[in-house]
Every structure is written in structure tokens, then in C-alpha cells.
Design a protein around this motif. Structure first.
Motif, PDB file in Angstrom:
ATOM      1  N   GLU A 123       0.818  -1.203   0.000  1.00  0.00           N
ATOM      2  CA  GLU A 123       0.000   0.000   0.000  1.00  0.00           C
ATOM      3  C   GLU A 123       0.857   1.262   0.000  1.00  0.00           C
ATOM      4  O   GLU A 123       1.995   1.260   0.459  1.00  0.00           O
ATOM      5  CB  GLU A 123      -0.933   0.030   1.217  1.00  0.00           C
ATOM      6  N   LEU A 124       0.255   2.344  -0.509  1.00  0.00           N
ATOM      7  CA  LEU A 124       0.907   3.645  -0.543  1.00  0.00           C
ATOM      8  C   LEU A 124       0.256   4.551   0.491  1.00  0.00           C
ATOM      9  O   LEU A 124      -0.974   4.617   0.591  1.00  0.00           O
ATOM     10  CB  LEU A 124       0.773   4.265  -1.926  1.00  0.00           C
ATOM     11  N   GLY A 125       1.076   5.240   1.277  1.00  0.00           N
ATOM     12  CA  GLY A 125       0.568   6.172   2.274  1.00  0.00           C
ATOM     13  C   GLY A 125       1.337   7.474   2.247  1.00  0.00           C
ATOM     14  O   GLY A 125       2.192   7.702   1.384  1.00  0.00           O
ATOM     15  N   PHE A 126       1.037   8.314   3.214  1.00  0.00           N
ATOM     16  CA  PHE A 126       1.652   9.637   3.291  1.00  0.00           C
ATOM     17  C   PHE A 126       2.219   9.863   4.686  1.00  0.00           C
ATOM     18  O   PHE A 126       1.692   9.355   5.674  1.00  0.00           O
ATOM     19  CB  PHE A 126       0.619  10.719   2.954  1.00  0.00           C
ATOM     20  N   THR A 127       3.304  10.630   4.755  1.00  0.00           N
ATOM     21  CA  THR A 127       3.953  10.894   6.036  1.00  0.00           C
ATOM     22  C   THR A 127       4.106  12.386   6.274  1.00  0.00           C
ATOM     23  O   THR A 127       4.209  13.179   5.336  1.00  0.00           O
ATOM     24  CB  THR A 127       5.347  10.247   6.109  1.00  0.00           C
ATOM     25  N   LEU A 167       9.449  12.843  15.477  1.00  0.00           N
ATOM     26  CA  LEU A 167       8.084  12.351  15.600  1.00  0.00           C
ATOM     27  C   LEU A 167       7.464  12.358  14.207  1.00  0.00           C
ATOM     28  O   LEU A 167       7.486  13.387  13.522  1.00  0.00           O
ATOM     29  CB  LEU A 167       7.268  13.229  16.539  1.00  0.00           C
ATOM     30  N   LYS A 168       6.936  11.209  13.794  1.00  0.00           N
ATOM     31  CA  LYS A 168       6.397  11.078  12.439  1.00  0.00           C
ATOM     32  C   LYS A 168       4.989  10.489  12.471  1.00  0.00           C
ATOM     33  O   LYS A 168       4.722   9.560  13.235  1.00  0.00           O
ATOM     34  CB  LYS A 168       7.313  10.177  11.600  1.00  0.00           C
ATOM     35  N   TYR A 169       4.130  11.041  11.632  1.00  0.00           N
ATOM     36  CA  TYR A 169       2.785  10.488  11.481  1.00  0.00           C
ATOM     37  C   TYR A 169       2.667   9.872  10.087  1.00  0.00           C
ATOM     38  O   TYR A 169       3.057  10.481   9.085  1.00  0.00           O
ATOM     39  CB  TYR A 169       1.714  11.564  11.636  1.00  0.00           C
ATOM     40  N   THR A 170       2.135   8.653  10.032  1.00  0.00           N
ATOM     41  CA  THR A 170       1.907   7.974   8.757  1.00  0.00           C
ATOM     42  C   THR A 170       0.420   7.713   8.588  1.00  0.00           C
ATOM     43  O   THR A 170      -0.239   7.207   9.494  1.00  0.00           O
ATOM     44  CB  THR A 170       2.661   6.630   8.704  1.00  0.00           C
ATOM     45  N   ASP A 171      -0.101   8.071   7.437  1.00  0.00           N
ATOM     46  CA  ASP A 171      -1.503   7.831   7.102  1.00  0.00           C
ATOM     47  C   ASP A 171      -1.553   6.745   6.030  1.00  0.00           C
ATOM     48  O   ASP A 171      -1.087   6.956   4.901  1.00  0.00           O
ATOM     49  CB  ASP A 171      -2.155   9.120   6.584  1.00  0.00           C
ATOM     50  N   ILE A 172      -2.100   5.565   6.395  1.00  0.00           N
ATOM     51  CA  ILE A 172      -2.112   4.446   5.451  1.00  0.00           C
ATOM     52  C   ILE A 172      -3.213   3.459   5.825  1.00  0.00           C
ATOM     53  O   ILE A 172      -3.619   3.384   7.001  1.00  0.00           O
ATOM     54  CB  ILE A 172      -0.735   3.735   5.430  1.00  0.00           C
ATOM     55  N   GLU A 173      -3.693   2.721   4.847  1.00  0.00           N
ATOM     56  CA  GLU A 173      -4.706   1.696   5.060  1.00  0.00           C
ATOM     57  C   GLU A 173      -4.276   0.423   4.346  1.00  0.00           C
ATOM     58  O   GLU A 173      -3.798   0.461   3.218  1.00  0.00           O
ATOM     59  CB  GLU A 173      -6.059   2.172   4.507  1.00  0.00           C
ATOM     60  N   TYR A 174      -4.434  -0.726   5.029  1.00  0.00           N
ATOM     61  CA  TYR A 174      -4.063  -2.018   4.459  1.00  0.00           C
ATOM     62  C   TYR A 174      -5.313  -2.811   4.082  1.00  0.00           C
ATOM     63  O   TYR A 174      -6.359  -2.686   4.717  1.00  0.00           O
ATOM     64  CB  TYR A 174      -3.258  -2.848   5.464  1.00  0.00           C
ATOM     65  N   LYS A 175      -5.155  -3.659   3.043  1.00  0.00           N
ATOM     66  CA  LYS A 175      -6.255  -4.537   2.630  1.00  0.00           C
ATOM     67  C   LYS A 175      -5.770  -5.976   2.567  1.00  0.00           C
ATOM     68  O   LYS A 175      -4.804  -6.286   1.875  1.00  0.00           O
ATOM     69  CB  LYS A 175      -6.815  -4.106   1.266  1.00  0.00           C
ATOM     70  N   GLU A 176      -6.446  -6.865   3.305  1.00  0.00           N
ATOM     71  CA  GLU A 176      -6.076  -8.279   3.317  1.00  0.00           C
ATOM     72  C   GLU A 176      -6.371  -8.898   1.954  1.00  0.00           C
ATOM     73  O   GLU A 176      -7.415  -8.645   1.350  1.00  0.00           O
ATOM     74  CB  GLU A 176      -6.859  -9.007   4.417  1.00  0.00           C
ATOM     75  N   LYS A 177      -5.436  -9.695   1.436  1.00  0.00           N
ATOM     76  CA  LYS A 177      -5.512 -10.151   0.051  1.00  0.00           C
ATOM     77  C   LYS A 177      -6.695 -11.072  -0.233  1.00  0.00           C
ATOM     78  O   LYS A 177      -7.331 -10.974  -1.279  1.00  0.00           O
ATOM     79  CB  LYS A 177      -4.205 -10.847  -0.340  1.00  0.00           C
ATOM     80  N   LEU A 178      -7.015 -11.994   0.681  1.00  0.00           N
ATOM     81  CA  LEU A 178      -8.058 -12.980   0.410  1.00  0.00           C
ATOM     82  C   LEU A 178      -9.460 -12.441   0.671  1.00  0.00           C
ATOM     83  O   LEU A 178     -10.366 -12.621  -0.131  1.00  0.00           O
ATOM     84  CB  LEU A 178      -7.821 -14.246   1.246  1.00  0.00           C
ATOM     85  N   THR A 179      -9.630 -11.778   1.800  1.00  0.00           N
ATOM     86  CA  THR A 179     -10.971 -11.325   2.193  1.00  0.00           C
ATOM     87  C   THR A 179     -11.293  -9.920   1.712  1.00  0.00           C
ATOM     88  O   THR A 179     -12.462  -9.547   1.631  1.00  0.00           O
ATOM     89  CB  THR A 179     -11.125 -11.364   3.720  1.00  0.00           C
ATOM     90  N   GLY A 180     -10.255  -9.132   1.437  1.00  0.00           N
ATOM     91  CA  GLY A 180     -10.482  -7.740   1.056  1.00  0.00           C
ATOM     92  C   GLY A 180     -10.775  -6.830   2.234  1.00  0.00           C
ATOM     93  O   GLY A 180     -11.079  -5.645   2.051  1.00  0.00           O
ATOM     94  N   GLN A 181     -10.690  -7.371   3.458  1.00  0.00           N
ATOM     95  CA  GLN A 181     -10.959  -6.561   4.642  1.00  0.00           C
ATOM     96  C   GLN A 181      -9.888  -5.489   4.804  1.00  0.00           C
ATOM     97  O   GLN A 181      -8.702  -5.756   4.676  1.00  0.00           O
ATOM     98  CB  GLN A 181     -11.002  -7.439   5.895  1.00  0.00           C
ATOM     99  N   LYS A 182     -10.333  -4.270   5.123  1.00  0.00           N
ATOM    100  CA  LYS A 182      -9.417  -3.145   5.271  1.00  0.00           C
ATOM    101  C   LYS A 182      -9.199  -2.815   6.740  1.00  0.00           C
ATOM    102  O   LYS A 182     -10.123  -2.905   7.552  1.00  0.00           O
ATOM    103  CB  LYS A 182      -9.954  -1.915   4.537  1.00  0.00           C
ATOM    104  N   VAL A 183      -7.971  -2.448   7.065  1.00  0.00           N
ATOM    105  CA  VAL A 183      -7.628  -2.033   8.426  1.00  0.00           C
ATOM    106  C   VAL A 183      -6.818  -0.740   8.347  1.00  0.00           C
ATOM    107  O   VAL A 183      -6.056  -0.518   7.404  1.00  0.00           O
ATOM    108  CB  VAL A 183      -6.825  -3.109   9.181  1.00  0.00           C
ATOM    109  N   ASP A 184      -7.001   0.096   9.338  1.00  0.00           N
ATOM    110  CA  ASP A 184      -6.280   1.367   9.408  1.00  0.00           C
ATOM    111  C   ASP A 184      -4.905   1.134  10.016  1.00  0.00           C
ATOM    112  O   ASP A 184      -4.787   0.696  11.158  1.00  0.00           O
ATOM    113  CB  ASP A 184      -7.083   2.358  10.253  1.00  0.00           C
ATOM    114  N   GLY A 185      -3.859   1.427   9.245  1.00  0.00           N
ATOM    115  CA  GLY A 185      -2.500   1.256   9.726  1.00  0.00           C
ATOM    116  C   GLY A 185      -1.832   2.564  10.102  1.00  0.00           C
ATOM    117  O   GLY A 185      -0.609   2.614  10.287  1.00  0.00           O
TER     118      GLY A 185
END
Length: 198
Positions: free
Chosen positions: A146-150, A169-187
């Protein structure tokens, strides 16, 4: 468009590596730190001998180590490329439960020699959640790259421990998607780090 941005991040990190940019007064660095945030992926309750406590693995948390280089553009800005290994895990369990990923980052940093702010792109590769506990789980969940922003702030310790170290101190904004189920989680999450420059 996302694919193009991913390629820019990876190419940028390798293009400004020391072997390529030695003539550009590159400053290599090494960082270590801890992060927190993101959705809880696994939660574990355990008894410490006196009370029950809870620990968890989160998509934005973990310990990490980073290697990278800074390439000066002028007196007030520089380009930073880095590669990180980040891992969050359960410590109080007999087994292996962890969430790992490899972020490639390309950032533009601005400021004076002591205070610096910056932002850029983060491409997270080989994102996976592993659970290996007898009679509980024996599987690995793989997530799409996934691609995110810092965005980050860094304080150079000039006159304190010399000019070869920094806190950030760094903040990263990114979201991951599980390959089989397509479920998204906030990373997304915050990272605190200490750096040494060479």
C-alpha cells in the motif's frame, strides 16, 4: 496513478543511495524507535501473577529500525530516502504472533540545522500478520502493498550530544487490505525515533 507513485518512491530511495550520490554530500543515518496507533488486529489477555492484563497487536504499532540517506538540495532543504523494518508482537504468549511490514519512504525535509519538518510518500511492502500458537492458530494473513503519506518533525541535538544525532516524531496515514478477504484495516499511527548520522 497509485502504481506510478509506488514506483517513484522505490526508485527515489535507490537513486539517492550512497553508491549513486556520494558526490552529493550524502549523509547516511540509522534510526530506531517505537510506534503506536491503527486498528487492533489481535488482542490477548493474560494473568501476570496478581492481576489480568491485556496486550494487543495493532496495524500502526511496533518497534522499528531504519536505514537511509539525506541528500542536501540547498541550505534549507534535503531529500530523504529510507527503508524500515517494523514489527508489532505479543510478548506474553507461548508462540509467535506478530504484524510486520517493510516501508520504503521518500520525503522532502525543510528547516534550519536544529528544527526540521517534512512530508512525503510511504510504500509499505511485505505486509503480513502471522499467528503461530499451539491449539489456537497456525496461519499467516497477507496484505496488499500500500501507498501512504507521512508528515514529521525532527530535532537535531546540536550542542547537546553533538550534531550527529536527532529525535523525531512522524505520522503515517495508510490503510491495508487483506488479500483474500479484502478486509481493510487502518494502519495509521505516530512513530517516535532516535537517529544517528554518519
Amino acid at each position: 496513478m497509485k502504481f506510478i507513485l509506488k514506483m517513484i518512491v522505490i526508485a527515489g530511495v535507490f537513486i539517492i543511495s550512497p553508491s549513486y550520490a556520494m558526490k552529493q554530500q550524502v549523509m547516511p543515518f540509522f534510526s530506531a524507535g517505537v510506534g503506536g496507533g491503527g486498528d487492533i488486529l489481535i488482542e490477548h489477555e493474560y494473568y501476570n501473577g496478581t492481576t489480568w492484563e491485556t496486550e494487543d497487536v495493532s496495524a500502526g504499532s511496533g518497534l522499528f529500525v531504519t536505514g537511509g540517506v539525506d541528500v542536501p538540495l540547498n541550505n534549507f532543504s534535503f531529500l530523504r530516502g529510507s527503508v524500515t523494518y517494523k514489527n508489532d508482537f505479543l510478548a506474553e504468549i507461548e508462540g509467535d504472533v506478530n504484524f510486520s511490514r517493510v516501508p520504503f519512504e521518500l520525503s522532502l525535509m525543510l528547516g534550519n540545522p536544529r528544527h526540521r519538518i517534512g512530508g512525503g510518500l510511504a510504500y509499505h511492502h511485505n505486509v503480513r500478520l502471522r499467528c503461530r500458537v499451539d491449539q489456537v492458530c497456525n496461519t499467516t494473513y497477507h496484505f496488499d502493498d500500500e501507498l501512504g503519506f507521512t508528515a514529521q518533525y525532527e530535532f537535531r541535538t546540536i550542542g547537546i550530544w553533538g550534531d550527529m544525532s536527532a529525535f523525531g516524531l512522524k505520522y503515517t496515514d495508510i490503510e491495508y487490505k487483506e488479500k483474500l478477504t479484502g478486509q481493510k484495516v487502518d494502519g495509521s499511527g505516530f512513530d517516535f525515533y532516535v537517529s544517528m548520522f554518519f
